[in-house]
Scaffold this active site. Structure first.
Site, PDB file in Angstrom:
ATOM      1  N   GLY A   3       6.002  -8.301 -17.392  1.00  0.00           N
ATOM      2  CA  GLY A   3       4.986  -9.335 -17.471  1.00  0.00           C
ATOM      3  C   GLY A   3       4.077  -9.159 -18.664  1.00  0.00           C
ATOM      4  O   GLY A   3       3.636 -10.139 -19.279  1.00  0.00           O
ATOM      5  N   LYS A  38      11.435  -0.201 -12.284  1.00  0.00           N
ATOM      6  CA  LYS A  38      10.814  -1.506 -12.509  1.00  0.00           C
ATOM      7  C   LYS A  38      11.870  -2.593 -12.384  1.00  0.00           C
ATOM      8  O   LYS A  38      12.910  -2.542 -13.045  1.00  0.00           O
ATOM      9  CB  LYS A  38      10.134  -1.564 -13.871  1.00  0.00           C
ATOM     10  N   ARG A  83      -4.494  -1.680   4.902  1.00  0.00           N
ATOM     11  CA  ARG A  83      -3.288  -1.361   4.127  1.00  0.00           C
ATOM     12  C   ARG A  83      -2.127  -2.106   4.767  1.00  0.00           C
ATOM     13  O   ARG A  83      -1.841  -1.909   5.947  1.00  0.00           O
ATOM     14  CB  ARG A  83      -2.984   0.132   4.139  1.00  0.00           C
ATOM     15  N   MET A 122       2.134   2.206  -7.012  1.00  0.00           N
ATOM     16  CA  MET A 122       0.920   1.558  -7.470  1.00  0.00           C
ATOM     17  C   MET A 122      -0.040   1.332  -6.307  1.00  0.00           C
ATOM     18  O   MET A 122      -1.252   1.507  -6.443  1.00  0.00           O
ATOM     19  CB  MET A 122       1.256   0.235  -8.148  1.00  0.00           C
ATOM     20  N   PRO A 160      -1.069  -9.462 -16.016  1.00  0.00           N
ATOM     21  CA  PRO A 160       0.202  -8.803 -16.312  1.00  0.00           C
ATOM     22  C   PRO A 160       0.034  -7.298 -16.510  1.00  0.00           C
ATOM     23  O   PRO A 160       0.966  -6.533 -16.266  1.00  0.00           O
ATOM     24  CB  PRO A 160       0.648  -9.476 -17.618  1.00  0.00           C
ATOM     25  N   ASN A 161      -1.172  -6.894 -16.954  1.00  0.00           N
ATOM     26  CA  ASN A 161      -1.429  -5.470 -17.163  1.00  0.00           C
ATOM     27  C   ASN A 161      -2.920  -5.225 -16.962  1.00  0.00           C
ATOM     28  O   ASN A 161      -3.751  -5.944 -17.511  1.00  0.00           O
ATOM     29  CB  ASN A 161      -1.005  -5.045 -18.571  1.00  0.00           C
ATOM     30  N   HIS A 196       9.778   0.899 -19.696  1.00  0.00           N
ATOM     31  CA  HIS A 196       9.232   1.196 -18.379  1.00  0.00           C
ATOM     32  C   HIS A 196      10.163   2.125 -17.609  1.00  0.00           C
ATOM     33  O   HIS A 196      11.318   2.312 -17.974  1.00  0.00           O
ATOM     34  CB  HIS A 196       9.023  -0.088 -17.574  1.00  0.00           C
ATOM     35  N   ALA A 224       0.795  -1.223   0.000  1.00  0.00           N
ATOM     36  CA  ALA A 224       0.000   0.000   0.000  1.00  0.00           C
ATOM     37  C   ALA A 224       0.832   1.278   0.000  1.00  0.00           C
ATOM     38  O   ALA A 224       0.327   2.348  -0.364  1.00  0.00           O
ATOM     39  CB  ALA A 224      -0.943   0.006   1.206  1.00  0.00           C
TER      40      ALA A 224
END
Length: 223
Positions: A144, A138, A38, A19, A105-106, A134, A15
């Site tokens: 992915g 990352k 969280r 993202m 993956p997305n 990216h 959390a």
């Protein structure tokens, strides 16, 4: 578990990450959900501390913890939606537990369309290669999304990875044949692009008829 008509109680693992924070905001803005927990080492809260309060966990953590997190969720009777890529999915196959596991993956709708179109195009175009780009934070390469795209396409599809500051998530699929090329590209310029897909998965994970399920396309298309 939540009764029909009650909001879905959602916990977020990871959390405190970029993202994870975006997912928390999206859940707080969804009328049919409540952010019930969280979990993140940076917050001093372990995943196990929130499992008794949630129906679904959304995991955006690290590849080395995502599998253990998912197993902990399933054993606690909690559905899990995973956005962490490059983790080991195999231990989650064939589990004799009612909670469901969903991995994408997305989560960007446009990225799912890009992958679907690339798979169709690869059936008639001679060769293809993937370039995925990216942000420099990352951890996995290839992404992915790129790995899943190549898996869906016909033939041997090389993947080229770029990691640079200023990027978010971008992918080009370039297909070639005699005298022509076709480029299919998707760009996520903000992490908000993933949120409609994440919320869709949270709403649908409890009604899946099999588990684990891989790919948002299974929630978007009939086949």
């Amino acid at each position: 578990m939540t009764s029909a008509g009650d909001p879905i109680r959602v916990g977020v693992a990871g959390a405190a990450g970029r993202m994870g924070q975006t997912v928390c905001r999206a859940i707080e803005g969804a009328e049919d959900m409540v952010l019930a927990g969280r979990a993140d080492p940076a917050l001093g809260v372990e995943l196990g501390e929130i499992l008794g309060d949630v129906d679904v966990v959304v995991d955006f953590t690290q590849p080395d913890t995502a599998t253990a997190n998912a197993l902990a969720c399933v054993r606690a009777g909690v559905h899990v939606v995973i956005g962490t890529s490059s983790f080991d999915l195999e231990p989650l196959r064939g589990l004799d537990h009612p909670p469901n596991v969903f991995f994408a993956p997305n989560f960007a709708i446009g990225a799912v369309l890009m992958m679907r179109y690339a798979a169709e195009a690869s059936r008639v175009m001679k060769r293809a290669e993937i370039i995925e780009l990216h942000h420099d934070g990352k951890l996995d390469a290839p992404s992915g999304t790129a790995a899943r795209t190549a898996e869906m396409m016909q033939g041997d599809v090389p993947i080229h990875s770029v990691r640079l500051p200023g990027l978010v998530a971008h992918q080009e699929v370039i297909l070639g044949d005699v005298g022509q090329t076709l480029t299919i590209r998707h760009d996520s310029v903000d992490r908000e692009s993933f949120m409609p897909g994440v919320l869709l998965a949270v709403r649908r994970v409890g009604s899946l008829t099999e588990s684990p399920v891989v790919g948002l396309e299974h929630l978007l298309f009939d086949s």
